[in-house]
Structure formats: structure tokens, C-alpha cells
Scaffold this motif. Structure first.
Motif, mmCIF file in Angstrom:
data_model
loop_
_atom_site.group_PDB
_atom_site.id
_atom_site.type_symbol
_atom_site.label_atom_id
_atom_site.label_comp_id
_atom_site.label_asym_id
_atom_site.label_seq_id
_atom_site.Cartn_x
_atom_site.Cartn_y
_atom_site.Cartn_z
ATOM 1 N N ARG A 21 -14.564 68.624 95.405
ATOM 2 C CA ARG A 21 -13.654 69.451 96.200
ATOM 3 C C ARG A 21 -13.789 69.164 97.691
ATOM 4 N NH1 ARG A 21 -15.127 73.209 92.258
ATOM 5 N NH2 ARG A 21 -16.692 74.227 93.598
ATOM 6 N N PHE A 22 -15.022 68.895 98.145
ATOM 7 C CA PHE A 22 -15.237 68.626 99.558
ATOM 8 C C PHE A 22 -14.975 67.165 99.919
ATOM 9 C CE2 PHE A 22 -17.808 72.482 99.026
ATOM 10 C CZ PHE A 22 -17.372 73.214 100.120
ATOM 11 N N ASN A 23 -15.267 66.272 99.001
ATOM 12 C CA ASN A 23 -15.180 64.849 99.316
ATOM 13 C C ASN A 23 -13.755 64.384 99.583
ATOM 14 O OD1 ASN A 23 -16.459 62.136 99.491
ATOM 15 N ND2 ASN A 23 -15.150 61.741 97.723
ATOM 16 N N GLY A 24 -12.772 64.920 98.843
ATOM 17 C CA GLY A 24 -11.392 64.498 99.026
ATOM 18 C C GLY A 24 -10.892 64.690 100.454
ATOM 19 N N PRO A 25 -10.961 65.923 100.987
ATOM 20 C CA PRO A 25 -10.507 66.151 102.366
ATOM 21 C C PRO A 25 -11.298 65.364 103.402
ATOM 22 C CG PRO A 25 -10.659 68.227 101.168
ATOM 23 C CD PRO A 25 -11.292 67.190 100.301
ATOM 24 N N LEU A 26 -12.613 65.233 103.189
ATOM 25 C CA LEU A 26 -13.438 64.499 104.142
ATOM 26 C C LEU A 26 -13.095 63.009 104.136
ATOM 27 C CD1 LEU A 26 -16.889 66.246 103.580
ATOM 28 C CD2 LEU A 26 -15.431 66.416 105.607
ATOM 29 N N THR A 27 -12.836 62.467 102.939
ATOM 30 C CA THR A 27 -12.446 61.056 102.841
ATOM 31 C C THR A 27 -11.104 60.827 103.520
ATOM 32 O OG1 THR A 27 -13.678 60.774 100.768
ATOM 33 C CG2 THR A 27 -11.962 59.154 101.249
ATOM 34 N N LEU A 117 -10.277 52.920 92.757
ATOM 35 C CA LEU A 117 -11.354 53.047 93.730
ATOM 36 C C LEU A 117 -11.680 54.528 93.851
ATOM 37 C CD1 LEU A 117 -10.012 50.658 96.509
ATOM 38 C CD2 LEU A 117 -11.777 50.150 94.805
ATOM 39 N N ARG A 118 -12.923 54.860 93.644
ATOM 40 C CA ARG A 118 -13.383 56.229 93.798
ATOM 41 C C ARG A 118 -14.207 56.238 95.088
ATOM 42 N NH1 ARG A 118 -14.784 60.724 95.268
ATOM 43 N NH2 ARG A 118 -15.576 62.328 93.867
ATOM 44 N N CYS A 119 -13.652 56.789 96.151
ATOM 45 C CA CYS A 119 -14.214 56.634 97.489
ATOM 46 C C CYS A 119 -14.999 57.867 97.939
ATOM 47 C CB CYS A 119 -13.090 56.370 98.488
ATOM 48 S SG CYS A 119 -12.010 54.993 98.023
ATOM 49 N N PHE A 120 -16.040 57.616 98.718
ATOM 50 C CA PHE A 120 -16.831 58.678 99.317
ATOM 51 C C PHE A 120 -16.689 58.608 100.834
ATOM 52 C CE2 PHE A 120 -18.716 58.080 95.204
ATOM 53 C CZ PHE A 120 -19.043 59.362 94.794
ATOM 54 N N PHE A 121 -16.665 59.774 101.468
ATOM 55 C CA PHE A 121 -16.443 59.816 102.910
ATOM 56 C C PHE A 121 -17.552 59.121 103.692
ATOM 57 C CE2 PHE A 121 -19.130 63.497 102.237
ATOM 58 C CZ PHE A 121 -19.917 63.561 103.371
ATOM 59 N N ILE A 122 -18.703 58.875 103.068
ATOM 60 C CA ILE A 122 -19.796 58.178 103.743
ATOM 61 C C ILE A 122 -19.568 56.668 103.794
ATOM 62 C CG2 ILE A 122 -21.515 59.944 103.254
ATOM 63 C CD1 ILE A 122 -22.467 58.232 100.901
ATOM 64 N N GLY A 156 -13.743 48.656 106.117
ATOM 65 C CA GLY A 156 -15.169 48.699 106.413
ATOM 66 C C GLY A 156 -15.970 49.512 105.423
ATOM 67 N N MET A 157 -15.494 49.592 104.169
ATOM 68 C CA MET A 157 -16.184 50.364 103.135
ATOM 69 C C MET A 157 -16.970 49.422 102.225
ATOM 70 S SD MET A 157 -12.985 52.896 102.206
ATOM 71 C CE MET A 157 -13.857 54.356 101.655
ATOM 72 N N ARG A 158 -18.050 49.911 101.670
ATOM 73 C CA ARG A 158 -18.893 49.109 100.770
ATOM 74 C C ARG A 158 -18.543 49.439 99.318
ATOM 75 N NH1 ARG A 158 -25.035 49.419 102.896
ATOM 76 N NH2 ARG A 158 -25.248 47.780 101.305
#
Length: 201
Positions: A21-27, A117-122, A156-158
Motif C-alpha cells: 500500500r505504501f510502496n505504490g505511491p512512493l514509487t 517489473l515489480r518496482c520498489f521506491f528504493i 537508474g534502477m537495479r
């Protein structure tokens, strides 16, 4: 750190759901052009006989059908998420996912390949893919790997993926398309691999 994410996903469902729930908006905030970059990369693909594009709402039933057509044995190394309509719809609404498809030219509603792609805001990304068992060994999977590393590199994502040590066709396909490093040995004979776009000399 990546192995911890994998553990939480598989063993701590409630915590994973909260993180979702938090990762989507942050990404979306950190990578507002994520899906635009994906669309640009897909639009550039030249692969005669096949079309590569983003999954849209109208594709979700076809994606369910695609999964249902595959034999369970063929899916032994691919079980990233549920494929019911509600799950797919939730993923599509979540800005941390980029869901993509491959169709035969002239058959836009018949999916023969799926990758995401399943992305994380980090700045870390998990990649998954599968080609219809009747369309394998045509280079489609290799092109999926290539496109995904291009998208991640542009932002610039890994990019990472989990691959069974026994799934040599998938490992071979990844190595044809990109620079691959084994980042970690995981449980149950899986590798965590990191992939980078192969630069043209």
C-alpha cells in the motif's frame, strides 16, 4: 536485503500487504515516468511477427486465459502472483508494477508472452516473465529480458530476478540479452541474479 523482501513476501503476508500500500505511491513519486519509459522502450521494439506493449485494463481477461492455457508442469518455475482478475486489476492500479505483454501481429487480444517489473521506491526491481509453451525457442524471452533491462537502466534502477538452478533455458536467455551476475544463492536451489543492460560497443 533482497532475500529479506522475498522472505517477507512468502512468509509474512500481512506485512507484505501493508508494504504494498505504501510502496505504490512512493514509487510513483520517485519514478513518475516509470510507465512512460516502459512504453517508449516497447514502442521501439522491432521483432517481426510479434508486438510488445503495456498491459491495459482491457487485456486482463486475456491474461487470465493465457495463464490458464499453460500446463502446470511448464509453470514449475513461474508462480509470481495469482492470476485471477481481481489480483491483476489491483496490480495494474498499483504504480509500482509495470505489466507487459507479447502478442502475435494481427492478433492483439491473444497473449503469447507476459513479463512484468515489480518496482520498489528504493530503486530495486524484480522481473518475471513467461512465454507460452507453444511459442518458446523463438527468442521472445530473450527480448523480454533485454527490454526490461533497458527500462531499468534508463531510470537508474537495479533489476533482479529469481531463477532456479535447474531452469537453464531461462538463465541462458537472460545471459544472451544482458549482463548477468549471481547476487545470492537462495533456498530451494534458486539464484538471485542481477541484470544490467548490455552496452553496445
Amino acid at each position: 536485503m533482497i532475500s529479506l523482501y522475498i522472505y517477507i513476501k512468502h512468509h509474512m503476508k500481512s506485512l507484505w500487504g501493508m508494504a504494498e500500500r505504501f510502496n505504490g505511491p512512493l514509487t510513483q513519486k520517485r519514478y513518475p515516468k516509470l510507465r512512460d519509459k516502459a512504453s517508449e522502450a516497447l514502442d521501439k521494439v522491432i521483432f517481426p511477427g510479434y508486438d510488445f506493449s503495456l498491459i491495459k485494463e482491457k487485456d486482463l481477461n486475456a491474461l487470465e486465459e493465457f495463464r490458464a492455457r499453460q500446463n502446470n508442469e511448464y509453470l514449475a518455475y513461474f508462480d509470481p502472483h495469482a492470476f485471477d482478475y481481481q489480483t491483476l486489476h489491483t496490480m495494474l492500479q498499483n504504480q509500482s508494477y509495470v505489466m507487459m505483454k507479447v502478442t502475435e501481429t494481427g492478433r492483439p487480444h491473444y497473449i503469447i508472452g507476459y513479463f512484468f517489473l515489480r518496482c520498489f521506491f528504493i530503486g530495486k526491481v524484480f522481473h518475471g516473465l513467461i512465454v507460452d509453451e507453444h511459442f518458446k525457442n523463438r527468442g521472445i524471452g530473450t527480448e523480454m529480458w533485454r527490454i526490461s533491462t533497458e527500462i531499468c537502466d534508463s531510470l537508474g534502477m537495479r533489476m533482479y530476478a529469481t531463477v532456479s538452478k535447474f531452469n537453464q533455458p531461462s538463465l541462458s536467455s537472460a545471459r544472451k540479452a544482458s549482463d548477468v551476475k549471481i547476487a545470492e544463492n537462495l533456498a530451494n536451489d534458486f539464484y538471485l541474479i542481477e541484470l544490467k543492460q548490455r552496452k553496445v560497443q
